[in-house]
Scaffold this motif. Sequence first.
Motif, mmCIF file in Angstrom:
data_model
loop_
_atom_site.group_PDB
_atom_site.id
_atom_site.type_symbol
_atom_site.label_atom_id
_atom_site.label_comp_id
_atom_site.label_asym_id
_atom_site.label_seq_id
_atom_site.Cartn_x
_atom_site.Cartn_y
_atom_site.Cartn_z
ATOM 1 N N ASN A 247 15.170 -29.603 4.531
ATOM 2 C CA ASN A 247 14.234 -28.481 4.575
ATOM 3 C C ASN A 247 14.424 -27.585 3.350
ATOM 4 O OD1 ASN A 247 13.553 -25.513 5.534
ATOM 5 N ND2 ASN A 247 12.296 -26.955 6.700
ATOM 6 N N TRP A 248 15.660 -27.334 2.980
ATOM 7 C CA TRP A 248 15.957 -26.513 1.807
ATOM 8 C C TRP A 248 15.380 -27.174 0.555
ATOM 9 C CZ3 TRP A 248 18.886 -21.939 2.206
ATOM 10 C CH2 TRP A 248 19.143 -21.290 0.997
ATOM 11 N N LYS A 249 15.492 -28.497 0.476
ATOM 12 C CA LYS A 249 14.983 -29.240 -0.680
ATOM 13 C C LYS A 249 13.452 -29.181 -0.742
ATOM 14 C CE LYS A 249 18.391 -30.906 -3.100
ATOM 15 N NZ LYS A 249 18.438 -30.606 -4.538
ATOM 16 N N ILE A 250 12.772 -29.171 0.399
ATOM 17 C CA ILE A 250 11.317 -28.989 0.391
ATOM 18 C C ILE A 250 11.003 -27.670 -0.293
ATOM 19 C CG2 ILE A 250 9.229 -28.648 1.781
ATOM 20 C CD1 ILE A 250 10.706 -30.256 4.028
ATOM 21 N N TRP A 251 11.655 -26.622 0.170
ATOM 22 C CA TRP A 251 11.446 -25.283 -0.369
ATOM 23 C C TRP A 251 11.769 -25.233 -1.863
ATOM 24 C CZ3 TRP A 251 15.177 -22.028 -2.482
ATOM 25 C CH2 TRP A 251 14.772 -20.721 -2.732
ATOM 26 N N GLN A 252 12.837 -25.886 -2.276
ATOM 27 C CA GLN A 252 13.260 -25.874 -3.670
ATOM 28 C C GLN A 252 12.195 -26.490 -4.592
ATOM 29 O OE1 GLN A 252 16.552 -28.473 -4.622
ATOM 30 N NE2 GLN A 252 17.129 -27.243 -6.396
ATOM 31 N N HIS A 253 11.523 -27.536 -4.125
ATOM 32 C CA HIS A 253 10.581 -28.257 -4.988
ATOM 33 C C HIS A 253 9.116 -27.880 -4.765
ATOM 34 C CE1 HIS A 253 13.629 -30.660 -6.863
ATOM 35 N NE2 HIS A 253 14.163 -30.869 -5.669
ATOM 36 N N TYR A 254 8.840 -27.128 -3.701
ATOM 37 C CA TYR A 254 7.464 -26.724 -3.410
ATOM 38 C C TYR A 254 6.900 -25.927 -4.584
ATOM 39 C CZ TYR A 254 3.422 -24.646 -1.173
ATOM 40 O OH TYR A 254 2.147 -24.257 -0.873
ATOM 41 N N GLY A 255 5.730 -26.358 -5.060
ATOM 42 C CA GLY A 255 5.077 -25.665 -6.160
ATOM 43 C C GLY A 255 5.618 -26.016 -7.532
ATOM 44 N N LYS A 256 6.678 -26.818 -7.579
ATOM 45 C CA LYS A 256 7.294 -27.192 -8.856
ATOM 46 C C LYS A 256 7.230 -28.694 -9.086
ATOM 47 C CE LYS A 256 10.480 -23.386 -8.384
ATOM 48 N NZ LYS A 256 11.682 -23.023 -7.707
ATOM 49 N N ASN A 257 7.496 -29.452 -8.035
ATOM 50 C CA ASN A 257 7.496 -30.908 -8.133
ATOM 51 C C ASN A 257 6.923 -31.438 -6.816
ATOM 52 O OD1 ASN A 257 8.169 -33.672 -8.036
ATOM 53 N ND2 ASN A 257 9.904 -33.357 -9.405
ATOM 54 N N GLU A 258 5.612 -31.624 -6.819
ATOM 55 C CA GLU A 258 4.913 -32.006 -5.585
ATOM 56 C C GLU A 258 5.422 -33.323 -5.012
ATOM 57 O OE1 GLU A 258 0.402 -32.821 -3.943
ATOM 58 O OE2 GLU A 258 0.663 -31.860 -5.887
ATOM 59 N N GLU A 259 5.714 -34.278 -5.886
ATOM 60 C CA GLU A 259 6.183 -35.585 -5.417
ATOM 61 C C GLU A 259 7.485 -35.452 -4.626
ATOM 62 O OE1 GLU A 259 6.794 -40.078 -7.161
ATOM 63 O OE2 GLU A 259 7.312 -38.402 -8.479
ATOM 64 N N LEU A 260 8.434 -34.690 -5.148
ATOM 65 C CA LEU A 260 9.697 -34.501 -4.430
ATOM 66 C C LEU A 260 9.502 -33.655 -3.177
ATOM 67 C CD1 LEU A 260 12.452 -34.063 -7.168
ATOM 68 C CD2 LEU A 260 12.220 -35.914 -5.501
ATOM 69 N N ALA A 261 8.678 -32.632 -3.252
ATOM 70 C CA ALA A 261 8.442 -31.794 -2.071
ATOM 71 C C ALA A 261 7.857 -32.620 -0.934
ATOM 72 C CB ALA A 261 7.519 -30.630 -2.425
ATOM 73 N N ILE A 262 6.904 -33.489 -1.240
ATOM 74 C CA ILE A 262 6.293 -34.345 -0.214
ATOM 75 C C ILE A 262 7.313 -35.345 0.324
ATOM 76 C CG2 ILE A 262 4.589 -36.181 0.144
ATOM 77 C CD1 ILE A 262 2.740 -34.562 -1.777
#
Length: 105
Positions: free
Chosen positions: A60-75
Amino acid sequence: MTFKQLMLAQTGYESFTTFFEDFTIAEKFGVDAVKGTYNRAFKEWKDNYKYLTELVMILNWKIWQHYGKNEELAILYNNLWEKADAYACENLKGEELSYFYNTTD
């Protein structure tokens, strides 16, 4: 400030695994490395409710970390989080499930 210090300061939770660092290293090698890191961590720790709980939190923390910055990783992290969270909700019982909900709330 290290991740563990940041997490403690922001959430009051003291991380005890290397999951965050493991995923951060894997990210440098791409999506397949992140998937492999998840598969190994999940296989090894899915039967330990405290480790499983922390894995769900780190995803969950990693979703937040990449949201808006790296869509592929966030997804990707969102998909992995959904799998781990569903597994925890379906398989943990009693005190273990209470620990999971209280810790992730």
